[in-house]
Design a protein around this motif. Structure first.
Motif, PDB file in Angstrom:
ATOM      1  N   ARG A 102       0.860  -1.183  -0.069  1.00 35.69           N
ATOM      2  CA  ARG A 102       0.019   0.140   0.138  1.00 35.69           C
ATOM      3  C   ARG A 102       0.667   1.306  -0.053  1.00 35.69           C
ATOM      4  NH1 ARG A 102      -5.213   0.889   0.638  1.00 35.69           N
ATOM      5  NH2 ARG A 102      -5.510  -1.273   1.343  1.00 35.69           N
ATOM      6  N   THR A 103       2.187   1.230   0.601  1.00 39.48           N
ATOM      7  CA  THR A 103       2.832   2.432   0.741  1.00 39.48           C
ATOM      8  C   THR A 103       4.167   1.890  -0.116  1.00 39.48           C
ATOM      9  OG1 THR A 103       2.189   2.811   2.912  1.00 39.48           O
ATOM     10  CG2 THR A 103       4.413   3.773   2.050  1.00 39.48           C
ATOM     11  N   PRO A 104       4.491   2.416  -1.291  1.00 38.57           N
ATOM     12  CA  PRO A 104       5.674   2.175  -1.901  1.00 38.57           C
ATOM     13  C   PRO A 104       7.140   2.308  -1.152  1.00 38.57           C
ATOM     14  CG  PRO A 104       4.024   3.577  -3.373  1.00 38.57           C
ATOM     15  CD  PRO A 104       3.729   3.550  -1.981  1.00 38.57           C
ATOM     16  N   GLU A 105       7.854   1.673  -1.682  1.00 39.15           N
ATOM     17  CA  GLU A 105       8.991   1.631  -0.846  1.00 39.15           C
ATOM     18  C   GLU A 105      10.263   1.844  -1.744  1.00 39.15           C
ATOM     19  OE1 GLU A 105       9.197  -1.222   2.173  1.00 39.15           O
ATOM     20  OE2 GLU A 105       7.544  -0.249   3.455  1.00 39.15           O
ATOM     21  N   VAL A 106      11.157   2.535  -1.674  1.00 42.13           N
ATOM     22  CA  VAL A 106      12.426   2.518  -2.515  1.00 42.13           C
ATOM     23  C   VAL A 106      13.375   1.798  -1.855  1.00 42.13           C
ATOM     24  CG1 VAL A 106      14.236   3.722  -3.954  1.00 42.13           C
ATOM     25  CG2 VAL A 106      11.722   4.521  -3.740  1.00 42.13           C
ATOM     26  N   ILE A 107      14.010   0.862  -2.426  1.00 42.86           N
ATOM     27  CA  ILE A 107      15.231   0.190  -1.807  1.00 42.86           C
ATOM     28  C   ILE A 107      16.475   1.246  -1.979  1.00 42.86           C
ATOM     29  CG2 ILE A 107      16.618  -1.839  -1.569  1.00 42.86           C
ATOM     30  CD1 ILE A 107      14.097  -3.410  -3.130  1.00 42.86           C
ATOM     31  N   ARG A 108      16.811   1.639  -0.621  1.00 42.70           N
ATOM     32  CA  ARG A 108      18.178   2.539  -0.800  1.00 42.70           C
ATOM     33  C   ARG A 108      19.473   1.663  -0.661  1.00 42.70           C
ATOM     34  NH1 ARG A 108      16.779   6.617  -3.879  1.00 42.70           N
ATOM     35  NH2 ARG A 108      14.705   7.531  -3.139  1.00 42.70           N
ATOM     36  N   SER A 109      19.462   0.577   0.048  1.00 41.95           N
ATOM     37  CA  SER A 109      20.518  -0.059   0.659  1.00 41.95           C
ATOM     38  C   SER A 109      20.282  -1.672   0.568  1.00 41.95           C
ATOM     39  CB  SER A 109      21.104   0.195   1.853  1.00 41.95           C
ATOM     40  OG  SER A 109      22.070  -0.718   2.460  1.00 41.95           O
ATOM     41  N   PRO A 110      21.203  -2.486   0.173  1.00 44.17           N
ATOM     42  CA  PRO A 110      21.124  -3.966   0.307  1.00 44.17           C
ATOM     43  C   PRO A 110      20.806  -4.371   1.855  1.00 44.17           C
ATOM     44  CG  PRO A 110      23.058  -3.503  -0.970  1.00 44.17           C
ATOM     45  CD  PRO A 110      22.655  -2.145  -0.207  1.00 44.17           C
ATOM     46  N   THR A 111      20.887  -3.523   2.823  1.00 43.47           N
ATOM     47  CA  THR A 111      20.713  -4.031   4.329  1.00 43.47           C
ATOM     48  C   THR A 111      19.122  -3.412   4.564  1.00 43.47           C
ATOM     49  OG1 THR A 111      21.571  -1.715   5.191  1.00 43.47           O
ATOM     50  CG2 THR A 111      22.950  -3.670   4.771  1.00 43.47           C
ATOM     51  N   ASP A 112      18.516  -2.657   3.701  1.00 44.36           N
ATOM     52  CA  ASP A 112      17.089  -2.452   3.929  1.00 44.36           C
ATOM     53  C   ASP A 112      16.244  -3.507   4.069  1.00 44.36           C
ATOM     54  OD1 ASP A 112      17.727   0.319   3.737  1.00 44.36           O
ATOM     55  OD2 ASP A 112      16.910   0.533   1.716  1.00 44.36           O
ATOM     56  N   ASP A 113      15.193  -3.226   4.921  1.00 47.04           N
ATOM     57  CA  ASP A 113      14.316  -4.627   5.062  1.00 47.04           C
ATOM     58  C   ASP A 113      13.441  -5.061   3.869  1.00 47.04           C
ATOM     59  OD1 ASP A 113      14.794  -4.673   8.065  1.00 47.04           O
ATOM     60  OD2 ASP A 113      13.025  -3.166   8.424  1.00 47.04           O
ATOM     61  N   ASN A 114      13.214  -4.069   2.861  1.00 42.86           N
ATOM     62  CA  ASN A 114      12.791  -4.425   1.709  1.00 42.86           C
ATOM     63  C   ASN A 114      13.599  -4.994   0.657  1.00 42.86           C
ATOM     64  OD1 ASN A 114      13.673  -1.880   1.370  1.00 42.86           O
ATOM     65  ND2 ASN A 114      11.896  -1.156   0.231  1.00 42.86           N
ATOM     66  N   ALA A 115      14.943  -5.323   1.176  1.00 40.09           N
ATOM     67  CA  ALA A 115      15.799  -5.569   0.225  1.00 40.09           C
ATOM     68  C   ALA A 115      15.638  -7.327  -0.196  1.00 40.09           C
ATOM     69  CB  ALA A 115      17.300  -5.459   0.672  1.00 40.09           C
TER      70      ALA A 115
END
Length: 309
Positions: free
Chosen positions: A62-75
């Motif tokens: 529902r909320t778009p998320e950009v992956i900024r780092s390989p350590t992000d949760d959405n990576a």
């Protein structure tokens, strides 16, 4: 609809899938979750001209998320991707890579090593660990033996020679290459020169694609490339064309085509239980002999000594 307007619309829709306010583009708010049952966004295409395939997968949130780092949760992505040849039932497992894009962000790219067969239908499934998922089916374009190029007589305009080429059955050209086969005049050595025409041309209204060869420009290029190898007495013996072309599900637009842009998520979708678009690219390859002596002479590729420059 022009190519520019189509691409602009797709770019706007792509931006709206990122953490950027869409209020500058649209006043109407559309909630993609209203219909429910959407799990992944899939976009890309199967390409019969390549061994390595790749598609981009994003979980629907529902909320778009950009992956900024390989350590992000959405990576991390909970997804297994397979493609299945619906004629043979053979499935291929795709491998996941977290790839960095040109803007510095990361994306979930899935790759596989396979050459899709023309005329075959393939289903791509993206499935979560709980068994829920999205899928899309695409058919690799296939041309019959009747789909031979239709070549006009060469013509002269302001001292420049042109020839129109029609490709029956090719609905949307992504990339065109033209081949010029020359010998050293004595037919003892053969050399092929390739000239790129990108995605020039347009639909001709008869279910095919048409573009125009600049024969004078190409002949000069052929001589520049082939003369150091074969010498000055060049003879044009044959020509050919190779086209990467899109299946009928792609949107019809006017003007130059950028398949990578058109594959971005937008209003066009063939994904079940998700969003996006999965298309396919076919391979059109044809050759023909050059027997028109007037054409060869006009191009200066008839095996005789070239005129003084």
């Amino acid at each position: 609809m022009t190519a520019r307007s189509a691409i602009r619309g797709l770019v706007i829709l792509f931006l709206c899938a990122t953490p950027v306010s869409c209020e500058m583009f649209e006043d109407t708010k559309i909630d993609p979750f209203e219909g429910q049952g959407a799990y992944f966004t899939m976009y890309g295409f199967l390409d019969a001209t390549r061994v390595e395939q790749e598609i981009r997968i994003s979980p629907v949130r529902r909320t778009p998320e950009v992956i900024r780092s390989p350590t992000d949760d959405n990576a991390f992505i909970d997804a297994a991707v397979t493609s299945t040849d619906l004629e043979t039932g053979v499935s291929v497992v795709w491998r996941h890579e977290l790839s960095q894009l040109s803007d510095g962000a990361y994306a979930h790219i899935f790759r596989s090593s396979q050459v899709p067969r023309p005329g075959r239908a393939y289903r791509i499934d993206v499935v979560r660990s709980d068994g829920k998922g999205s899928s899309a089916t695409t058919v690799i374009p296939l041309l019959t033996s009747l789909s031979e190029p239709v070549r006009s007589q060469f013509r002269e305009d302001s001292g420049i020679l042109f020839q129109d080429i029609a490709l029956p059955g090719v609905t949307l050209a992504a990339n065109i290459e033209v081949f010029y086969d020359v010998t050293d005049g004595g037919v003892s050595h053969f050399f092929r020169v390739t000239r790129s025409y990108d995605a020039e041309g347009a639909g001709n209204g008869n279910g095919g694609w048409q573009f125009t060869l600049d024969l004078s420009r190409d002949a000069a290029f052929v001589r520049t490339v082939a003369e150091p190898v074969l010498g000055p007495r060049l003879s044009l013996n044959g020509m050919g064309v190779r086209v990467r072309w899109a299946d009928e599900q792609w949107p019809l637009v006017d003007g130059p085509i950028d398949i990578e842009i058109l594959a971005q998520p937008g209003g066009l979708s063939n994904v079940e239980n998700g969003f996006g678009f999965i298309g396919s690219i076919g391979d059109y390859l044809r050759f023909w002999d050059i027997t028109d002596e007037a054409m060869r002479a006009a191009l200066g590729l008839d095996g005789s000594d070239p005129a003084p420059r």
